[in-house]
Design a protein around this motif. Structure first.
Motif, mmCIF file in Angstrom:
data_model
loop_
_atom_site.group_PDB
_atom_site.id
_atom_site.type_symbol
_atom_site.label_atom_id
_atom_site.label_comp_id
_atom_site.label_asym_id
_atom_site.label_seq_id
_atom_site.Cartn_x
_atom_site.Cartn_y
_atom_site.Cartn_z
ATOM 1 N N ALA A 152 0.672 -1.268 -0.013
ATOM 2 C CA ALA A 152 -0.030 -0.112 -0.098
ATOM 3 C C ALA A 152 0.813 1.086 -0.012
ATOM 4 O O ALA A 152 0.241 2.311 -0.339
ATOM 5 N N ASN A 153 1.975 1.310 0.545
ATOM 6 C CA ASN A 153 2.843 2.340 0.400
ATOM 7 C C ASN A 153 3.675 2.450 -0.785
ATOM 8 O O ASN A 153 4.745 3.378 -0.743
ATOM 9 N N THR A 154 3.660 1.826 -1.725
ATOM 10 C CA THR A 154 4.393 1.808 -3.052
ATOM 11 C C THR A 154 3.417 2.173 -4.195
ATOM 12 O O THR A 154 2.100 2.612 -4.053
ATOM 13 N N ARG A 155 4.096 2.706 -5.186
ATOM 14 C CA ARG A 155 3.470 2.829 -6.236
ATOM 15 C C ARG A 155 3.565 1.926 -7.452
ATOM 16 O O ARG A 155 4.923 1.763 -7.950
ATOM 17 N N SER A 156 2.627 0.973 -7.683
ATOM 18 C CA SER A 156 2.915 -0.254 -8.317
ATOM 19 C C SER A 156 1.766 -0.846 -8.929
ATOM 20 O O SER A 156 0.579 -0.186 -8.496
ATOM 21 N N LEU A 157 1.865 -1.746 -9.877
ATOM 22 C CA LEU A 157 0.934 -2.333 -10.584
ATOM 23 C C LEU A 157 0.634 -3.906 -9.362
ATOM 24 O O LEU A 157 2.017 -4.531 -9.485
ATOM 25 N N VAL A 158 -0.418 -4.277 -9.165
ATOM 26 C CA VAL A 158 -0.662 -5.692 -8.163
ATOM 27 C C VAL A 158 -1.284 -6.459 -9.157
ATOM 28 O O VAL A 158 -2.252 -6.065 -9.790
ATOM 29 N N GLU A 196 2.508 1.009 -16.267
ATOM 30 C CA GLU A 196 2.710 2.270 -16.608
ATOM 31 C C GLU A 196 4.286 2.694 -16.029
ATOM 32 O O GLU A 196 4.309 3.684 -15.154
ATOM 33 N N GLY A 197 5.021 1.859 -16.393
ATOM 34 C CA GLY A 197 6.417 2.362 -15.536
ATOM 35 C C GLY A 197 6.729 1.964 -14.371
ATOM 36 O O GLY A 197 7.745 2.173 -13.789
ATOM 37 N N ARG A 198 5.898 1.305 -13.654
ATOM 38 C CA ARG A 198 5.889 1.147 -12.054
ATOM 39 C C ARG A 198 6.277 -0.518 -12.071
ATOM 40 O O ARG A 198 6.395 -1.160 -12.712
ATOM 41 N N ASP A 199 6.720 -0.561 -10.606
ATOM 42 C CA ASP A 199 7.092 -1.898 -10.181
ATOM 43 C C ASP A 199 5.632 -2.779 -10.367
ATOM 44 O O ASP A 199 4.633 -2.454 -10.333
ATOM 45 N N VAL A 200 5.981 -4.031 -10.474
ATOM 46 C CA VAL A 200 5.010 -4.998 -10.523
ATOM 47 C C VAL A 200 4.947 -6.034 -9.027
ATOM 48 O O VAL A 200 6.162 -6.697 -9.252
ATOM 49 N N TYR A 201 4.002 -6.039 -8.293
ATOM 50 C CA TYR A 201 3.902 -7.211 -7.450
ATOM 51 C C TYR A 201 3.182 -8.068 -7.746
ATOM 52 O O TYR A 201 1.807 -7.848 -8.250
ATOM 53 N N ILE A 202 3.677 -9.521 -7.618
ATOM 54 C CA ILE A 202 2.804 -10.668 -7.844
ATOM 55 C C ILE A 202 2.469 -11.176 -6.717
ATOM 56 O O ILE A 202 3.174 -11.624 -5.810
ATOM 57 N N VAL A 203 0.967 -11.174 -6.226
ATOM 58 C CA VAL A 203 0.535 -11.740 -5.024
ATOM 59 C C VAL A 203 -0.236 -13.078 -5.384
ATOM 60 O O VAL A 203 -1.032 -12.958 -6.261
ATOM 61 N N GLY A 204 -0.803 -13.331 -4.333
ATOM 62 C CA GLY A 204 -1.440 -14.849 -4.316
ATOM 63 C C GLY A 204 -1.238 -15.704 -3.051
ATOM 64 O O GLY A 204 -0.578 -15.599 -2.426
ATOM 65 N N THR A 205 -2.141 -16.486 -2.785
ATOM 66 C CA THR A 205 -2.068 -17.473 -1.893
ATOM 67 C C THR A 205 -1.280 -18.740 -2.263
ATOM 68 O O THR A 205 -0.674 -18.648 -3.483
ATOM 69 N N THR A 206 -0.715 -19.337 -1.397
ATOM 70 C CA THR A 206 0.086 -20.521 -1.475
ATOM 71 C C THR A 206 -0.463 -21.556 -2.788
ATOM 72 O O THR A 206 -1.934 -21.534 -2.753
ATOM 73 N N ASN A 207 0.375 -21.975 -3.528
ATOM 74 C CA ASN A 207 0.199 -22.698 -4.672
ATOM 75 C C ASN A 207 -1.132 -22.341 -5.820
ATOM 76 O O ASN A 207 -1.624 -23.103 -6.890
ATOM 77 N N ALA A 208 -1.218 -20.731 -5.882
ATOM 78 C CA ALA A 208 -1.945 -20.437 -6.826
ATOM 79 C C ALA A 208 -1.150 -20.181 -8.194
ATOM 80 O O ALA A 208 -1.757 -20.285 -9.209
ATOM 81 N N GLY A 209 0.201 -20.411 -8.049
ATOM 82 C CA GLY A 209 1.004 -20.542 -9.337
ATOM 83 C C GLY A 209 1.732 -19.139 -9.462
ATOM 84 O O GLY A 209 2.196 -18.890 -10.566
#
Length: 368
Positions: free
Chosen positions: A69-75, A161-174
């Motif tokens: 939440a404190n970053t500027r990124s695509l989730v 749009e030029g931002r960091d990308v955070y990949i999130v998910g539960t365990t085993n989602a892939g």
């Protein structure tokens, strides 16, 4: 050399050379010589398929999620279509703040070819909206098979749009499988991040630099203890987690008939007319039909033997009964999180579904 500056390329954990019995251990010579460095645990997973369960504190990973939440990124939230409700991160919109969310629905390769993908996508959007989330887009894909990965890559590039990308998910989602697939498609790299079917393979954030100075960050999977996949041992997990397209198993049931799903769950059809129940579970999972009147005796005799997994029923909590009334107004799915679902017919009926206490058992409008 300050070993605290080095993280495992496979799981993200800080490396250490002092204690072989602790997480993050790596021999000193490996730390000094290799371009890619993997902790002993990752090395054994990658080369010998040895899987050691990790005791995880779910709150720690949720705290890491809150930092986004404190970053500027695509989730990018990766969800498992085989266990959609069980792989959803509750309150995701509160964890990520004002950052946009791209939803990648993974494992479409498990679904029959007859699946109506447009209808499924709209179902996903409606479900997300009901939970207070409005994704910028929804992409159906398979990280394992590479299906629509090009579409996923294009969507990530479009919305970041030029931002960091955070990949999130539960365990085993892939999540980690998805990142490895993207790296292969974009840069021709072999799998870097360690993957396994057992929950908790990624232990800390893994940062992968992009050409523009930003990064893709693979985060540890969020632990949900209301799924069967979090409870069973690695050997049993290989049985219940599908690897190939599901072969739906159709049962015409009359009143007072029971279906056992190995020794992990049970469905009793109590009242209602004769109707079809279609089981979408791993092709390797044994499904047994019997009569309700003899089901308790059958379970007592065969649990952990004919009715397996689990090989050791004591490893799971005692079963709890869930009473479910079929409305007769629409086709419904009965979902046993981490195991699969049963597509019910349009007739009214009454079911008892038994699953280990704490495991999520829910109904939904049929998705196929």
């Amino acid at each position: 050399m300050n070993e605290a500056e080095f993280h495992c390329d496979g799981c993200g954990i800080i490396l250490q050379t002092k204690n072989p019995s602790q997480l993050g251990y790596v021999p000193v010579q490996a730390l000094e010589k290799r371009d890619e460095i993997y902790c002993r645990r990752c090395y054994r997973i990658r080369h010998y398929n040895e899987i050691a369960p990790i005791n995880q504190d779910p709150s720690v990973y949720l705290q890491k999620l809150d930092e986004i939440a404190n970053t500027r990124s695509l989730v990018v939230q990766v969800v498992d279509l085989f266990d959609f409700s069980g792989s959803w991160i509750s309150g995701i919109h509160r964890h990520i703040g004002k950052n946009p969310l791209l939803l990648l629905a993974n494992k479409i390769d498990l679904f029959p070819r007859s699946t109506k993908w447009g209808r499924l996508k709209e179902w996903l959007r409606k479900y997300a909206n009901e939970l207070g989330v409005k994704p910028v887009d929804i992409i159906l894909c398979s990280a394992n098979k590479g299906v629509h990965i090009d579409t996923a890559i294009a969507a990530i590039e479009k919305y970041r749009e030029g931002r960091d990308v955070y990949i999130v998910g539960t365990t085993n989602a892939g999540k980690s499988t998805l990142i490895n697939r993207i790296l292969k498609e974009v840069a021709g790299l072999d799998a870097i991040i360690t993957t396994s079917p057992y929950p908790g393979t990624t232990l800390d954030a893994i940062r992968i630099p992009l050409d523009d100075g930003k990064a893709i960050i693979d985060t540890p999977g969020i632990v949900r203890k209301d799924r069967l996949s979090e409870w069973v041992c690695p050997t049993d997990l290989h049985v219940i987690m599908p690897k190939n397209t599901l072969n739906p198993r159709i049962y015409q049931l009359k009143e007072k008939q029971t279906l056992f799903f190995g020794g992990l769950a049970r469905m009793d059809y109590l009242t209602g007319g004769r109707q079809s129940f279609v089981c979408y579970v791993s092709n390797h999972l044994y499904v047994h039909r019997t009569k309700v009147d003899s089901a308790d005796e059958f379970l007592a005799k065969h649990h952990g033997k004919m009715l397996s997994p689990p090989k050791d029923p004591a490893q799971l909590p005692p079963w709890k009964k869930h009473r479910i009334a079929l409305s007769g107004k629409e086709k419904q799915d009965v979902v046993i999180s981490g195991l699969g679902w049963i597509a019910c017919g349009k007739e009214k009926g009454l079911l008892d579904v038994w699953a280990p206490e704490g495991i999520q058992v829910v109904t939904r409008p049929s998705i196929i």
